[in-house]
Scaffold this motif. Sequence first.
Motif, PDB file in Angstrom:
ATOM      1  N   LEU A  43       0.877  -1.170   0.000  1.00  0.00           N
ATOM      2  CA  LEU A  43       0.000   0.000   0.000  1.00  0.00           C
ATOM      3  C   LEU A  43       0.919   1.226   0.000  1.00  0.00           C
ATOM      4  O   LEU A  43       1.568   1.531   0.999  1.00  0.00           O
ATOM      5  CB  LEU A  43      -0.901   0.002   1.229  1.00  0.00           C
ATOM      6  N   THR A  44       0.990   1.899  -1.143  1.00  0.00           N
ATOM      7  CA  THR A  44       1.931   2.995  -1.334  1.00  0.00           C
ATOM      8  C   THR A  44       1.345   4.315  -0.852  1.00  0.00           C
ATOM      9  O   THR A  44       0.266   4.714  -1.280  1.00  0.00           O
ATOM     10  CB  THR A  44       2.316   3.117  -2.822  1.00  0.00           C
ATOM     11  N   CYS A  45       2.077   4.969   0.025  1.00  0.00           N
ATOM     12  CA  CYS A  45       1.688   6.288   0.526  1.00  0.00           C
ATOM     13  C   CYS A  45       2.938   7.165   0.547  1.00  0.00           C
ATOM     14  O   CYS A  45       3.906   6.846   1.240  1.00  0.00           O
ATOM     15  CB  CYS A  45       1.077   6.183   1.923  1.00  0.00           C
ATOM     16  N   ILE A  46       2.929   8.243  -0.247  1.00  0.00           N
ATOM     17  CA  ILE A  46       4.082   9.134  -0.352  1.00  0.00           C
ATOM     18  C   ILE A  46       3.622  10.561  -0.081  1.00  0.00           C
ATOM     19  O   ILE A  46       2.656  11.035  -0.665  1.00  0.00           O
ATOM     20  CB  ILE A  46       4.730   9.038  -1.752  1.00  0.00           C
ATOM     21  N   PHE A  47       4.313  11.223   0.818  1.00  0.00           N
ATOM     22  CA  PHE A  47       4.042  12.620   1.164  1.00  0.00           C
ATOM     23  C   PHE A  47       5.360  13.370   1.034  1.00  0.00           C
ATOM     24  O   PHE A  47       6.188  13.360   1.946  1.00  0.00           O
ATOM     25  CB  PHE A  47       3.471  12.702   2.583  1.00  0.00           C
ATOM     26  N   CYS A  48       5.576  14.011  -0.103  1.00  0.00           N
ATOM     27  CA  CYS A  48       6.844  14.682  -0.392  1.00  0.00           C
ATOM     28  C   CYS A  48       7.039  15.887   0.521  1.00  0.00           C
ATOM     29  O   CYS A  48       6.107  16.631   0.800  1.00  0.00           O
ATOM     30  CB  CYS A  48       6.892  15.125  -1.850  1.00  0.00           C
ATOM     31  N   MET A  49       8.276  16.050   0.967  1.00  0.00           N
ATOM     32  CA  MET A  49       8.621  17.162   1.858  1.00  0.00           C
ATOM     33  C   MET A  49       9.005  18.389   1.050  1.00  0.00           C
ATOM     34  O   MET A  49       9.621  18.282  -0.005  1.00  0.00           O
ATOM     35  CB  MET A  49       9.830  16.803   2.722  1.00  0.00           C
ATOM     36  N   LYS A  50       8.680  19.543   1.610  1.00  0.00           N
ATOM     37  CA  LYS A  50       9.222  20.795   1.095  1.00  0.00           C
ATOM     38  C   LYS A  50      10.575  20.994   1.765  1.00  0.00           C
ATOM     39  O   LYS A  50      10.890  20.352   2.764  1.00  0.00           O
ATOM     40  CB  LYS A  50       8.283  21.949   1.437  1.00  0.00           C
ATOM     41  N   ARG A  51      11.381  21.868   1.213  1.00  0.00           N
ATOM     42  CA  ARG A  51      12.731  22.065   1.743  1.00  0.00           C
ATOM     43  C   ARG A  51      12.718  22.433   3.225  1.00  0.00           C
ATOM     44  O   ARG A  51      13.535  21.966   4.005  1.00  0.00           O
ATOM     45  CB  ARG A  51      13.447  23.147   0.939  1.00  0.00           C
ATOM     46  N   GLU A  52      11.758  23.260   3.639  1.00  0.00           N
ATOM     47  CA  GLU A  52      11.719  23.698   5.038  1.00  0.00           C
ATOM     48  C   GLU A  52      11.198  22.617   5.982  1.00  0.00           C
ATOM     49  O   GLU A  52      11.262  22.765   7.193  1.00  0.00           O
ATOM     50  CB  GLU A  52      10.872  24.970   5.178  1.00  0.00           C
ATOM     51  N   GLU A  53      10.677  21.507   5.431  1.00  0.00           N
ATOM     52  CA  GLU A  53      10.132  20.438   6.268  1.00  0.00           C
ATOM     53  C   GLU A  53      11.135  19.336   6.581  1.00  0.00           C
ATOM     54  O   GLU A  53      10.792  18.363   7.238  1.00  0.00           O
ATOM     55  CB  GLU A  53       8.914  19.815   5.585  1.00  0.00           C
ATOM     56  N   VAL A  54      12.372  19.476   6.119  1.00  0.00           N
ATOM     57  CA  VAL A  54      13.355  18.408   6.291  1.00  0.00           C
ATOM     58  C   VAL A  54      13.594  18.110   7.772  1.00  0.00           C
ATOM     59  O   VAL A  54      13.696  16.960   8.169  1.00  0.00           O
ATOM     60  CB  VAL A  54      14.680  18.776   5.580  1.00  0.00           C
ATOM     61  N   LYS A  55      13.642  19.139   8.611  1.00  0.00           N
ATOM     62  CA  LYS A  55      13.861  18.934  10.052  1.00  0.00           C
ATOM     63  C   LYS A  55      12.507  18.949  10.745  1.00  0.00           C
ATOM     64  O   LYS A  55      12.099  19.955  11.327  1.00  0.00           O
ATOM     65  CB  LYS A  55      14.778  20.008  10.608  1.00  0.00           C
ATOM     66  N   SER A  56      11.829  17.845  10.679  1.00  0.00           N
ATOM     67  CA  SER A  56      10.503  17.749  11.300  1.00  0.00           C
ATOM     68  C   SER A  56      10.377  16.399  11.996  1.00  0.00           C
ATOM     69  O   SER A  56      11.140  15.476  11.749  1.00  0.00           O
ATOM     70  CB  SER A  56       9.404  17.903  10.252  1.00  0.00           C
ATOM     71  N   LYS A  57       9.377  16.306  12.845  1.00  0.00           N
ATOM     72  CA  LYS A  57       9.060  15.055  13.538  1.00  0.00           C
ATOM     73  C   LYS A  57       7.829  14.481  12.844  1.00  0.00           C
ATOM     74  O   LYS A  57       6.808  15.160  12.722  1.00  0.00           O
ATOM     75  CB  LYS A  57       8.783  15.354  15.006  1.00  0.00           C
ATOM     76  N   THR A  58       7.926  13.250  12.376  1.00  0.00           N
ATOM     77  CA  THR A  58       6.856  12.657  11.577  1.00  0.00           C
ATOM     78  C   THR A  58       6.068  11.625  12.373  1.00  0.00           C
ATOM     79  O   THR A  58       6.649  10.792  13.062  1.00  0.00           O
ATOM     80  CB  THR A  58       7.451  11.985  10.313  1.00  0.00           C
ATOM     81  N   HIS A  59       4.740  11.698  12.253  1.00  0.00           N
ATOM     82  CA  HIS A  59       3.830  10.716  12.843  1.00  0.00           C
ATOM     83  C   HIS A  59       3.025  10.106  11.699  1.00  0.00           C
ATOM     84  O   HIS A  59       2.508  10.831  10.846  1.00  0.00           O
ATOM     85  CB  HIS A  59       2.849  11.373  13.820  1.00  0.00           C
ATOM     86  N   VAL A  60       2.917   8.789  11.684  1.00  0.00           N
ATOM     87  CA  VAL A  60       2.179   8.091  10.624  1.00  0.00           C
ATOM     88  C   VAL A  60       1.163   7.151  11.263  1.00  0.00           C
ATOM     89  O   VAL A  60       1.489   6.407  12.187  1.00  0.00           O
ATOM     90  CB  VAL A  60       3.127   7.275   9.714  1.00  0.00           C
TER      91      VAL A  60
END
Length: 198
Positions: A43-60
């Motif tokens: 099950l493919t799920c892709i959420f591309c980051m913007k440049r300013e989002e590189v240093k973020s904490k991700t919850h899935v």
Amino acid sequence: MVTQPRVQLITLVLLLLVVHLGQPVCVDVPSETEAVLGKSMLLTCIFCMKREEVKSKTHVDWYFMPTNERDLPKTHIYKYDKHMLLARDGPFKDRLTWNGSVDFQEVSIQIHNVTFNDSGLYECHVMREFKDFTPPSNFMKNITLKVKEKATNNAAALYSEIMMYVLLVCLTLWLLVEMVYCYRKISKSDEQAEDPAY
């Protein structure tokens, strides 16, 4: 006058510089929607980051709602939080594996040993939190999965694969012809430069 080895060296350095500066590209790819009974399904799920989002904490979070039980609330089947992957109890226990990327642009999961009961609506929820005052970034993707007993032959996929190989062969031959042509032009210009009669 610049010599041939020097031109080749400059070209090589520029090529290496361009390759080094290149950045990987994120592309959102739609998920497959048909699974085969007893096989694995991504099950493919892709959420591309913007440049300013590189240093973020991700919850899935992944949720599931069976096809024949749309009145019931959706079931929480998988979670990624604080660098921990948690498969929830229930019908998917020990059948789900993480298939996401290290940078969490791809947050896909894989179902193993697919059953008919796995048909239904899957929801992929992604939230990115930032340290500064930037509001969180949220994303949701729905995937409607149908489980079939046998794989269907997709004529369009077969034709596109054949055309891909034909194009690869044609483009390779064209590139070879262009290389020979350029080599002959360079050789001819070198001969003219060395011959005082020109």
